[in-house]
Design an enzyme around this catalytic site. Structure first.
Site, PDB file in Angstrom:
ATOM      1  CG  ASP A  11      33.865  40.845  48.569  1.00 46.88           C
ATOM      2  OD1 ASP A  11      32.919  41.141  47.806  1.00 46.88           O
ATOM      3  OD2 ASP A  11      35.045  41.150  48.331  1.00 46.88           O
ATOM      4  CB  SER A  12      32.909  38.250  44.915  1.00 47.85           C
ATOM      5  OG  SER A  12      33.524  39.512  44.762  1.00 47.85           O
ATOM      6  N   GLY A  44      30.969  40.390  39.364  1.00 46.57           N
ATOM      7  CA  GLY A  44      30.455  41.424  38.472  1.00 46.57           C
ATOM      8  C   GLY A  44      30.187  40.979  37.050  1.00 46.57           C
ATOM      9  CB  CYS A  74      29.995  41.724  47.565  1.00 45.28           C
ATOM     10  SG  CYS A  74      30.031  41.450  45.790  1.00 45.28           S
ATOM     11  CG  ASN A  75      29.612  48.070  45.991  1.00 40.63           C
ATOM     12  OD1 ASN A  75      28.925  49.037  46.262  1.00 40.63           O
ATOM     13  ND2 ASN A  75      30.836  47.912  46.462  1.00 40.63           N
ATOM     14  CB  THR A  76      28.435  42.544  42.292  1.00 40.85           C
ATOM     15  OG1 THR A  76      29.402  43.425  41.710  1.00 40.85           O
ATOM     16  CG2 THR A  76      27.709  41.804  41.189  1.00 40.85           C
ATOM     17  CB  CYS A 183      34.082  47.246  43.393  1.00 45.15           C
ATOM     18  SG  CYS A 183      34.795  45.597  43.645  1.00 45.15           S
TER      19      CYS A 183
END
Length: 258
Positions: A11-12, A44, A74-76, A183
């Protein structure tokens, strides 16, 4: 590839640990390696090209750790880079995207809210998903500043409360009955969000769905680990203190130059 290789998760930052928890709870015998790219958070606000490049860098790191499956927590990163990742690498990927479907399907008011990053809301994948539910009014809100506050350990700060009120109040006034958290950082804000939303508004995140998809993929294509429960491994490229705190100091966190 053998069954006992680890599952890689990136993830970020620290937010994807909400996804890691769901996977670890469902599949406790699977070894997991978590990579927090907190130095580059939030994704994002970055361009698609930057997000793809960072996602590939994260994938390369996890593949060097011999991972059998990679979860893009991570959604982005999912909405902007999963297609490119699947085209470049042979390893299976599981992505995470906002749970629009269950919210739109079960909404009684046909009005739902989504709190997400700019990168997710602007992505082609997200827009394709929302087009499928044209009978539902979807109120989109960019969560400016939320990820950075979480990364700084300021989850319960007055600034966080103020931001959440400003983002959620218009949704409440619009009569939403579902709030989709778009997110992986945002599940850590659920206690705060519940204090703001009316009781009838349901909150949906993607953790459980991702865990079940991971279980399904292992069962159908890769195989489950045959080892006993093993300790997960966590890496971060910034101060490990916040990641350690979000994990309740139960696991060691290694800082890497990455």
């Amino acid at each position: 590839m053998n069954n006992n290789q680890p599952i890689g998760i990136f993830d970020s930052g620290i937010g994807g640990t909400s996804i890691w928890r769901a996977i670890h709870d469902l599949l406790p015998n699977e070894k997991t390696i978590y990579l927090a790219d907190s130095k580059n958070a939030p994704y994002g606000q970055k361009s698609k090209e930057e997000i793809v490049a960072l996602s590939m860098k994260n994938t390369d790191f996890l593949l060097k750790m011999n991972c059998k499956l990679i979860v893009v927590a991570c959604n982005t990163a999912t909405t902007n880079a999963i297609r490119e990742l699947r085209e470049k690498y042979d390893v299976p990927f599981i992505g995470i995207e906002p749970a629009i479907k269950p919210a739109a399907t079960h909404s009684k008011t046909q009005i739902i809210g989504i709190l997400a990053t700019q990168g997710t809301l602007n992505s082609e994948l997200f827009n394709k998903t929302t087009e499928m539910y044209q009978d539902t009014k979807i109120i989109e809100q960019v969560g400016h500043g939320l990820v950075q506050l979480i990364e700084n350990g300021d989850i319960n700060s007055p600034e966080m409360t103020k931001l959440l009120h400003s983002y959620l109040t218009p949704m409440i006034e619009a009569n939403i009955d579902y709030l989709v958290l778009g997110c992986s950082h945002y599940p850590y804000l659920i206690p705060q969000i519940k204090k703001i939303l009316p009781e009838h508004v349901k909150i949906i995140d993607s953790g459980e769905a991702v865990a079940k998809q991971t279980q399904k993929l292992l069962g159908e294509k890769i195989g489950f680990s045959s080892t006993e429960k093993s300790n997960p491994v966590f890496f971060t490229n910034t101060n490990p203190k916040v990641l350690s705190e979000i994990l309740e100091h139960k696991y060691s966190v290694e800082k890497i130059d990455f």
